[in-house]
Structures are given as C-alpha cells and as structure tokens.
Design a protein around this motif. Sequence first.
Motif, mmCIF file in Angstrom:
data_model
loop_
_atom_site.group_PDB
_atom_site.id
_atom_site.type_symbol
_atom_site.label_atom_id
_atom_site.label_comp_id
_atom_site.label_asym_id
_atom_site.label_seq_id
_atom_site.Cartn_x
_atom_site.Cartn_y
_atom_site.Cartn_z
ATOM 1 N N ALA A 67 0.622 77.943 -26.808
ATOM 2 C CA ALA A 67 0.675 77.042 -25.443
ATOM 3 C C ALA A 67 0.409 78.089 -24.808
ATOM 4 O O ALA A 67 1.373 78.187 -24.278
ATOM 5 C CB ALA A 67 0.932 75.726 -25.648
ATOM 6 N N ALA A 68 -0.344 78.183 -24.026
ATOM 7 C CA ALA A 68 -0.572 78.618 -22.127
ATOM 8 C C ALA A 68 0.218 77.836 -21.689
ATOM 9 O O ALA A 68 0.718 79.045 -20.842
ATOM 10 C CB ALA A 68 -2.029 78.658 -21.564
ATOM 11 N N LEU A 70 3.959 76.573 -21.493
ATOM 12 C CA LEU A 70 4.779 77.612 -22.486
ATOM 13 C C LEU A 70 4.856 79.237 -22.201
ATOM 14 O O LEU A 70 5.850 79.642 -21.448
ATOM 15 C CB LEU A 70 5.181 77.529 -23.649
ATOM 16 C CG LEU A 70 6.119 78.471 -25.076
ATOM 17 C CD1 LEU A 70 7.549 77.297 -24.165
ATOM 18 C CD2 LEU A 70 6.226 78.124 -26.168
ATOM 19 N N ALA A 71 3.416 79.798 -22.415
ATOM 20 C CA ALA A 71 3.695 81.286 -21.869
ATOM 21 C C ALA A 71 3.733 81.189 -19.921
ATOM 22 O O ALA A 71 5.242 82.521 -19.956
ATOM 23 C CB ALA A 71 2.561 82.066 -21.958
ATOM 24 N N GLN A 72 3.266 80.081 -19.668
ATOM 25 C CA GLN A 72 3.089 80.695 -18.946
ATOM 26 C C GLN A 72 4.945 80.443 -17.828
ATOM 27 O O GLN A 72 4.834 79.932 -16.557
ATOM 28 C CB GLN A 72 2.185 79.367 -17.549
ATOM 29 C CG GLN A 72 1.912 79.360 -16.307
ATOM 30 C CD GLN A 72 1.974 80.513 -15.535
ATOM 31 O OE1 GLN A 72 0.629 81.498 -16.047
ATOM 32 N NE2 GLN A 72 2.057 81.298 -14.494
ATOM 33 N N ALA A 73 5.304 78.552 -18.625
ATOM 34 C CA ALA A 73 6.621 78.733 -18.157
ATOM 35 C C ALA A 73 8.101 80.100 -17.924
ATOM 36 O O ALA A 73 8.767 80.213 -18.018
ATOM 37 C CB ALA A 73 7.003 77.396 -19.148
ATOM 38 N N CYS A 74 7.503 80.055 -19.468
ATOM 39 C CA CYS A 74 8.646 81.270 -19.698
ATOM 40 C C CYS A 74 8.113 82.482 -18.539
ATOM 41 O O CYS A 74 9.601 82.773 -18.106
ATOM 42 C CB CYS A 74 7.830 82.438 -20.556
ATOM 43 S SG CYS A 74 8.889 81.384 -22.539
ATOM 44 N N PRO A 125 -2.253 83.396 -19.157
ATOM 45 C CA PRO A 125 -2.407 84.413 -17.731
ATOM 46 C C PRO A 125 -3.010 85.576 -18.239
ATOM 47 O O PRO A 125 -2.476 86.466 -19.169
ATOM 48 C CB PRO A 125 -1.079 84.435 -17.698
ATOM 49 C CG PRO A 125 -0.172 83.450 -17.692
ATOM 50 C CD PRO A 125 -0.948 82.790 -19.200
ATOM 51 N N GLU A 126 -3.745 86.237 -17.483
ATOM 52 C CA GLU A 126 -4.978 87.896 -17.767
ATOM 53 C C GLU A 126 -3.978 88.307 -17.411
ATOM 54 O O GLU A 126 -4.139 89.597 -17.631
ATOM 55 C CB GLU A 126 -5.263 87.484 -17.793
ATOM 56 C CG GLU A 126 -6.757 86.808 -18.082
ATOM 57 C CD GLU A 126 -8.077 87.199 -17.501
ATOM 58 O OE1 GLU A 126 -8.497 87.230 -16.483
ATOM 59 O OE2 GLU A 126 -8.864 86.172 -17.839
ATOM 60 N N ASP A 127 -3.213 88.668 -16.017
ATOM 61 C CA ASP A 127 -2.102 89.371 -15.640
ATOM 62 C C ASP A 127 -0.749 89.806 -15.366
ATOM 63 O O ASP A 127 0.084 90.420 -15.138
ATOM 64 C CB ASP A 127 -2.507 89.715 -14.107
ATOM 65 C CG ASP A 127 -1.873 87.782 -13.348
ATOM 66 O OD1 ASP A 127 -1.370 87.108 -14.009
ATOM 67 O OD2 ASP A 127 -2.092 87.732 -11.455
ATOM 68 N N ALA A 128 -0.297 89.203 -16.645
ATOM 69 C CA ALA A 128 1.214 89.302 -16.997
ATOM 70 C C ALA A 128 1.243 90.118 -18.577
ATOM 71 O O ALA A 128 2.274 89.789 -19.093
ATOM 72 C CB ALA A 128 1.392 88.075 -17.582
ATOM 73 N N GLY A 129 1.173 91.279 -19.220
ATOM 74 C CA GLY A 129 0.713 91.929 -20.159
ATOM 75 C C GLY A 129 0.623 91.470 -20.782
ATOM 76 O O GLY A 129 2.137 91.684 -22.417
#
Length: 316
Positions: A67-68, A70-74, A125-129
Amino acid sequence: MTSPTGALTLRPHIAHWAEAGVPLAATLLGGTEDPRQNMVEILDAAIAALPDGVEHIRTRWDAGYFAAALAQACIERGVSFAIGAKRTRPLMAAATHAPDDAWVPAIGMEHTEIAVIGYLPGTWPEDAGIRCIARRTRIPVEMIPTARARKRRTIPAAQLTLALDGLVDAVYGYSFILTDIDLTDPEDAPEDERGLALAEVEYWYRHRTDIEALNKDAKHGTALRHLPSANRAVNTVWMHAALLGCAIAAWTQELASTDHGNGRGRFTVTRFRREIIRTPARLIRQSRTILLRLPPGGHLLEIVLPRLQALPDPSG
C-alpha cells in the motif's frame, strides 16, 4: 469473523525485531479482514517498543501489506522499507521487457536473477527514491507447478500458454519488491561485483521468512494456534500473553548466552519450557547455604541459571 462452519477465525499480525528474534507489537484481525487497515498503527507500536539507541530501522513487509500509505508512513518516520508488490499486469509487463544486461545473479538461489525495473504504482511517492526489484527464476517446462500451486501464479500467462503448447522449453517465475533502500554499487566496485548491493537487499528481504519460524514457535510453543474464546478481547489478551512467553524465552537465552548472539540458534519455546522452566528441583540448606538440587543428568538449567545469577543487578 466466522467461517462457513460457524468457527471463529482470527489471525494475529505480529511485528518482530528480526535481529533479536522477539515480538514488538501485534494485533488480532479477522481471517478475512484487510491487514492494511491498521498497518501504520503496528509500525508505530513496533518503533515505540524498540530500545533507545537504535539508529536506523529497516522494515520488511509481505505483499499483503502492499500500500502507498504504508510506504508514505515509513518515509515520514525515517524508516527504510522493502514491501512485496502484487503481480499486476503492468508490473509483469515491465519485468518481461527488462533488457538482458539489467539482470544479475541472485545470492543463494540457482537459476535466479534480479534486476531493477522501471515501475512505480501511480499513487506511490515519486520523489522518495523508491525502486522496484524484480526477481525471476527459470522453470523448465517439466517442472511447471500444478494448476493449484501458488507458485504457478508467478508465471506470466503468455509464457505459461506457450509452455503448455510445447512452444518453449522453460518459463520464468517472477516476484517483486518496492524499496527505498539504496541499491547503488560503490564507484570503485570491480566488474564481477556489479549489482552486489542490489543482490544483498533482495537476499535480506527474501530472508524475512526467518520470521515464519518465530510465528510457528508462538503457535506451537505458547498456544497461539488455539484461541480460547468467542470474545475478541479475551483472545487479544491471550495473544499478548503468548507473545510475552516467546519474548521471555528469547531474552533469557540471549542473556544466558546459550544462542548465537544474533537472534539465531535458540531453543524453541517448547524445549525451553521443558528443559528450563519445568525442570524438577528442590531447595536445600547446606552449611548455611541455600542450594538448588537438580535431578541426576545434564540439564540446561545448570548452564542458564548461573549465567543469569552472574548478571549485574539492574537496580545498580
């Protein structure tokens, strides 16, 4: 949540500290409930349970937590992540079109290669590498799994059709990871070590299966496989008590130095309970000294107890 037979079906979702081999946080969900609904709460609880001094946290998540959010929360918490990605058609297409020179050998897996492919889900997120790692394993036609096997779903439909029609002699099974961990090789890396950083991250993620052994130990060693009540709150207390038993067994062995010192090489909870907790003994007085007399024969308690007694007093 109930099964068609009326039985209550609940499933624990547990966050483990992999290096220490101990549970940090857990929640109890229905068997058909989406585990992504409270994954950020589990992440926060696990972070809060870590001791002071942990400088950097890396997390591994199965595709069930893809899920996006979860990635954003990390990212917001400064936590590195590797999350299994679901095998969608766009993702499969991106992997099958990766150039041959993009693939490097995987560590510890025969006939398996890995590559970084150009794929990112639209909501991530596109700018998180964030990079997408694809892993492919060559499967000869005669070794293609049966229709009911989960592994068969890793094979692209077009390749599977060609193989079943006898037009190719092998297919590839694919799996995917989305991660923000740096996959760049050092600038001075020799040619024969090209892709080593990528391979090491994939190898680390693949060995999240070590946690399955911890879950199995909780099920068989502290009765987590049998929740006793129709009340979820009661079962939640039972789950935390079971995980506390796992933690006690793990930390006792860590403190007594009976393991390898890295969360590995430990006795199961069942053996720990049988050979340490349930060892029959009696207290006796001899020359104004209280002694613990064990039955004849070697016992783990003879090793563990003196080591625990030699530890410094935590109160100072």
